[in-house]
Design an enzyme around this catalytic site. Structure first.
Site, PDB file in Angstrom:
ATOM      1  N   GLY A  25       0.815  -1.226   0.000  1.00 35.48           N
ATOM      2  CA  GLY A  25       0.000   0.000   0.000  1.00 35.48           C
ATOM      3  C   GLY A  25       0.838   1.260   0.000  1.00 35.48           C
ATOM      4  O   GLY A  25       0.307   2.354  -0.178  1.00 35.48           O
ATOM      5  N   ALA A  28       5.965   3.748  -2.969  1.00 38.36           N
ATOM      6  CA  ALA A  28       7.419   3.937  -3.091  1.00 38.36           C
ATOM      7  C   ALA A  28       8.155   2.712  -2.562  1.00 38.36           C
ATOM      8  O   ALA A  28       9.132   2.244  -3.167  1.00 38.36           O
ATOM      9  CB  ALA A  28       7.853   5.186  -2.335  1.00 38.36           C
ATOM     10  N   SER A  29       7.685   2.164  -1.457  1.00 39.35           N
ATOM     11  CA  SER A  29       8.334   0.972  -0.875  1.00 39.35           C
ATOM     12  C   SER A  29       8.287  -0.192  -1.865  1.00 39.35           C
ATOM     13  O   SER A  29       9.285  -0.894  -2.067  1.00 39.35           O
ATOM     14  CB  SER A  29       7.647   0.606   0.455  1.00 39.35           C
ATOM     15  OG  SER A  29       7.803  -0.742   0.779  1.00 39.35           O
ATOM     16  N   ASN A 111       5.201   8.195  13.096  1.00 44.98           N
ATOM     17  CA  ASN A 111       4.483   6.971  13.465  1.00 44.98           C
ATOM     18  C   ASN A 111       4.888   6.437  14.842  1.00 44.98           C
ATOM     19  O   ASN A 111       4.447   5.368  15.240  1.00 44.98           O
ATOM     20  CB  ASN A 111       4.733   5.867  12.429  1.00 44.98           C
ATOM     21  CG  ASN A 111       4.389   6.308  11.028  1.00 44.98           C
ATOM     22  OD1 ASN A 111       5.247   6.332  10.162  1.00 44.98           O
ATOM     23  ND2 ASN A 111       3.149   6.680  10.795  1.00 44.98           N
ATOM     24  N   HIS A 138       7.236  -5.470  10.128  1.00 42.24           N
ATOM     25  CA  HIS A 138       8.498  -4.801  10.487  1.00 42.24           C
ATOM     26  C   HIS A 138       8.267  -3.601  11.387  1.00 42.24           C
ATOM     27  O   HIS A 138       9.108  -3.268  12.220  1.00 42.24           O
ATOM     28  CB  HIS A 138       9.289  -4.409   9.223  1.00 42.24           C
ATOM     29  CG  HIS A 138       8.635  -3.375   8.362  1.00 42.24           C
ATOM     30  ND1 HIS A 138       7.474  -3.597   7.663  1.00 42.24           N
ATOM     31  CD2 HIS A 138       8.979  -2.095   8.066  1.00 42.24           C
ATOM     32  CE1 HIS A 138       7.141  -2.504   6.987  1.00 42.24           C
ATOM     33  NE2 HIS A 138       8.040  -1.582   7.222  1.00 42.24           N
ATOM     34  N   GLU A 175      -1.318   4.077  13.946  1.00 40.43           N
ATOM     35  CA  GLU A 175      -0.069   4.505  13.302  1.00 40.43           C
ATOM     36  C   GLU A 175       0.382   5.867  13.810  1.00 40.43           C
ATOM     37  O   GLU A 175       1.163   6.576  13.169  1.00 40.43           O
ATOM     38  CB  GLU A 175      -0.229   4.488  11.773  1.00 40.43           C
ATOM     39  CG  GLU A 175      -0.603   3.113  11.224  1.00 40.43           C
ATOM     40  CD  GLU A 175       0.574   2.236  10.768  1.00 40.43           C
ATOM     41  OE1 GLU A 175       1.567   2.765  10.278  1.00 40.43           O
ATOM     42  OE2 GLU A 175       0.464   0.987  10.898  1.00 40.43           O
ATOM     43  N   ARG A 211      -4.683   1.506   7.812  1.00 39.76           N
ATOM     44  CA  ARG A 211      -3.831   1.186   8.968  1.00 39.76           C
ATOM     45  C   ARG A 211      -4.300   1.778  10.300  1.00 39.76           C
ATOM     46  O   ARG A 211      -3.639   1.570  11.318  1.00 39.76           O
ATOM     47  CB  ARG A 211      -2.409   1.683   8.703  1.00 39.76           C
ATOM     48  CG  ARG A 211      -1.723   1.039   7.512  1.00 39.76           C
ATOM     49  CD  ARG A 211      -0.230   1.259   7.673  1.00 39.76           C
ATOM     50  NE  ARG A 211       0.514   1.179   6.444  1.00 39.76           N
ATOM     51  CZ  ARG A 211       1.817   1.412   6.359  1.00 39.76           C
ATOM     52  NH1 ARG A 211       2.495   1.748   7.445  1.00 39.76           N
ATOM     53  NH2 ARG A 211       2.448   1.333   5.223  1.00 39.76           N
ATOM     54  N   HIS A 247      -1.195   6.731   4.968  1.00 42.73           N
ATOM     55  CA  HIS A 247      -1.446   7.515   6.190  1.00 42.73           C
ATOM     56  C   HIS A 247      -2.118   8.817   5.760  1.00 42.73           C
ATOM     57  O   HIS A 247      -1.872   9.313   4.644  1.00 42.73           O
ATOM     58  CB  HIS A 247      -0.133   7.891   6.902  1.00 42.73           C
ATOM     59  CG  HIS A 247       0.593   6.740   7.517  1.00 42.73           C
ATOM     60  ND1 HIS A 247       1.944   6.554   7.362  1.00 42.73           N
ATOM     61  CD2 HIS A 247       0.167   5.737   8.307  1.00 42.73           C
ATOM     62  CE1 HIS A 247       2.326   5.475   8.036  1.00 42.73           C
ATOM     63  NE2 HIS A 247       1.262   4.952   8.604  1.00 42.73           N
ATOM     64  N   CYS A 368       6.958  12.673   7.634  1.00 41.62           N
ATOM     65  CA  CYS A 368       7.070  11.341   8.243  1.00 41.62           C
ATOM     66  C   CYS A 368       8.243  11.281   9.201  1.00 41.62           C
ATOM     67  O   CYS A 368       8.233  10.514  10.156  1.00 41.62           O
ATOM     68  CB  CYS A 368       7.328  10.269   7.195  1.00 41.62           C
ATOM     69  SG  CYS A 368       6.043  10.095   5.987  1.00 41.62           S
TER      70      CYS A 368
HETATM   71  O1  SUG Z   1       5.234   2.598   7.238  1.00 43.75           O
HETATM   72  N1  SUG Z   1       7.892   2.729   4.958  1.00 43.75           N
HETATM   73  C1  SUG Z   1       7.089   3.386   5.973  1.00 43.75           C
HETATM   74  C2  SUG Z   1       6.902   4.845   5.624  1.00 43.75           C
HETATM   75  C3  SUG Z   1       6.258   5.595   6.742  1.00 43.75           C
HETATM   76  C4  SUG Z   1       5.867   6.979   6.348  1.00 43.75           C
HETATM   77  N2  SUG Z   1       5.289   7.646   7.454  1.00 43.75           N
HETATM   78  C5  SUG Z   1       4.309   8.560   7.368  1.00 43.75           C
HETATM   79  N3  SUG Z   1       3.579   8.711   6.295  1.00 43.75           N
HETATM   80  N4  SUG Z   1       4.055   9.236   8.424  1.00 43.75           N
HETATM   81  C6  SUG Z   1       5.730   2.681   6.114  1.00 43.75           C
HETATM   82  O2  SUG Z   1       5.184   2.234   5.102  1.00 43.75           O
HETATM   83  C7  SUG Z   1       9.146   0.873   4.039  1.00 43.75           C
HETATM   84  C8  SUG Z   1      10.131  -0.137   4.524  1.00 43.75           C
HETATM   85  C9  SUG Z   1      10.583  -1.112   3.474  1.00 43.75           C
HETATM   86  O3  SUG Z   1       9.832  -1.399   2.544  1.00 43.75           O
HETATM   87  O4  SUG Z   1      11.718  -1.585   3.633  1.00 43.75           O
HETATM   88  C10 SUG Z   1       8.376   1.500   5.174  1.00 43.75           C
HETATM   89  O5  SUG Z   1       8.218   0.906   6.219  1.00 43.75           O
END
Ligand code: SUG
Length: 440
Positions: A25, A28-29, A111, A138, A175, A211, A247, A368
């Site tokens: 979701g 970018a990740s 978070n 994680h 979150e 979330r 978020h 974030c």
């Molecule tokens: O929870 N990315 C975080 C990004 C959090 C952004 N926070 C806010 N929007 N406040 C998440 O999705 C990616 C880790 C990885 O894929 O290795 C990650 O956890």
């Protein structure tokens, strides 16, 4: 009313920063999964953003990275023996689990917790509730150590109340401050707290995960002793979540009397704004700045992270400054919107673009990376002083990072047992600099 100011506590990017592709979701990740990351560059970028705020005359704090890898997770999964043996076996048999154990995700301190300043709470304490982050494996590992860090920084029970995380059940998914906005006339005055949730407890989920539950938000508001008349619960739009706004802070940011948000941020946008206006009645006049879909399509808002910006009152400037990611300057619609916005006479007078690309590639923008804590002078005096930054301390942290962090890290490197030692030593050096050896 005692004078108060906002302190931003940024997460220091840890030595194991990597692109694990762990967050369903979070576009970018997923997109950057498996790429080589640059932990040293990432940590330096984060500290440069902190330096910008220090130079502007704001109070800036830092939260150290958590200890990684998280051996407890690997042991829970049945790996046993020496540390080296556990890592080697996990690298072979459960590489995704090893990535979770190594995740540097505590950098995204928005978070870490939900924070209610003492002006809003019935007992006059400054309240924190560590977020359970139970949706992503994680991230669910963070809260016990986050709670310990908060207790160590905010130790006085005369001033602070640090609550442990809500139960780790989907009904209580939480979150933290990423789904929470505090609005007010001045930081020290009573505020209106807006909690944004994506689903109700027990509601079936389809597609990308929502979330935050309403039950989690309501539980925190109760625990913090907030005035129900000044507390608003709003549902995030399903469309925003489906488009990648995992978020609320991906589509909305607020500060003081200003709420800057995308038209599609809430399920019921006009209803949410009307409810906020009613809650603010007698305290302040809400200044909503809505970005219409016709000017910035939701997809552009999400890929640029325009709203994942810090909205700040810089000393000496009469309008707010939006500290936005460089990506929002590169996307045409968001850049144009910003140009027009600052040329008008609304509450946001300037946009400052910052480079936090290493974090952005995992879905974490400027907002974030920080946890906002509104504090009075007396409260700040009780906070552990080692984590409040000046430029000399930033230089010292960057020096340690340049010495101890890797330049490049690929997911395969996590299986090298020697890397665990490197991470430990790097973190110990940071904790020593911050005077936080007790949480090692
Ligand atoms: O929870 N990315 C975080 C990004 C959090 C952004 N926070 C806010 N929007 N406040 C998440 O999705 C990616 C880790 C990885 O894929 O290795 C990650 O956890």
């Amino acid at each position: 009313m005692s004078a108060a100011f906002e302190v931003n506590f940024d997460g220091l990017i840890g030595p194991s920063h990597n692109y694990g592709g762990l967050s369903d979701g979070n576009l970018a990740s997923s997109k950057n999964a498996g790429d080589v990351s640059n932990p040293r560059e990432g940590a330096v970028q984060g500290l440069e953003k902190m330096r910008l705020l220090v130079r502007a005359g704001l109070v800036q704090g830092v939260l150290p990275p958590l200890h990684r890898p998280n051996f407890d997770l690997l042991v829970s999964a049945g790996f046993k023996g020496s540390d080296d043996g556990i890592i080697e076996a996990a690298g072979r048999q459960a590489p995704r689990l090893l990535k979770a154990a190594y995740s540097a995700s505590s950098m995204w301190t928005a978070n870490a917790a939900t924070v209610s300043p003492s002006a809003d709470t019935d007992d006059g304490l400054l309240h924190f509730t560590a977020a359970n982050l139970s949706t992503m494996l994680h991230r669910s590992l963070e809260h016990p150590d986050t709670t310990a860090t908060l207790l160590s920084l905010f130790a006085s029970d005369q001033r602070f109340a640090v609550h442990g995380a809500l139960p780790a059940h989907p009904d209580f998914s939480d979150e933290g401050a990423a789904n929470h906005v505090r609005l007010c006339a001045e930081h020290g005055g009573k505020g209106v707290e807006l909690f944004v949730y994506g689903r109700d407890a027990g509601e079936a989920m389809a597609g990308f995960p929502a979330r935050q539950t309403r039950l989690a938000s309501e539980s925190i508001a109760r625990a913090h002793g907030l005035d129900p008349a000044c507390t608003v619960f709003a549902r995030q739009s399903a469309r925003a979540i489906a488009a990648g706004a995992f978020h609320n802070d991906v589509v909305c940011v607020g500060a003081l009397d200003t709420l800057f948000f995308h038209e599609a941020a809430f399920e019921d946008t006009s209803g949410t704004i009307n409810t906020l206006r009613r809650a603010a009645a007698g305290l302040f006049e809400l200044r909503p700045v809505m970005v219409p879909e016709a000017e910035v399509p939701l997809q552009d808002a999400i890929r640029s992270y325009l709203f994942n910006s810090q909205l700040l009152q810089f000393p000496g400037e009469d309008r707010l400054v939006l500290v936005a990611p460089m990506e929002a300057q590169e996307v045409t619609s968001t850049r144009k919107f910003c140009e027009q916005m600052v040329a008008g006479n609304g509450p946001i007078g300037r946009v400052e673009y910052v480079d936090v690309r290493q974090s952005m590639r995992n879905g974490g923008g400027p907002a974030c990376l920080r946890l906002r804590v509104v504090m009075t002078e007396d409260e700040l005096a009780e906070c552990h002083p080692g984590v409040i930054l000046d430029e000399a301390l930033i230089d010292e942290l960057q020096g340690a990072i340049r010495k101890t962090y890797r330049d490049r890290l690929s997911p395969a490197d996590l299986a090298d047992p020697a890397f665990a030692d490197e991470c430990r030593l790097a973190r110990e050096e940071l904790l020593r600099i911050l005077g936080l050896e007790d949480i090692a």
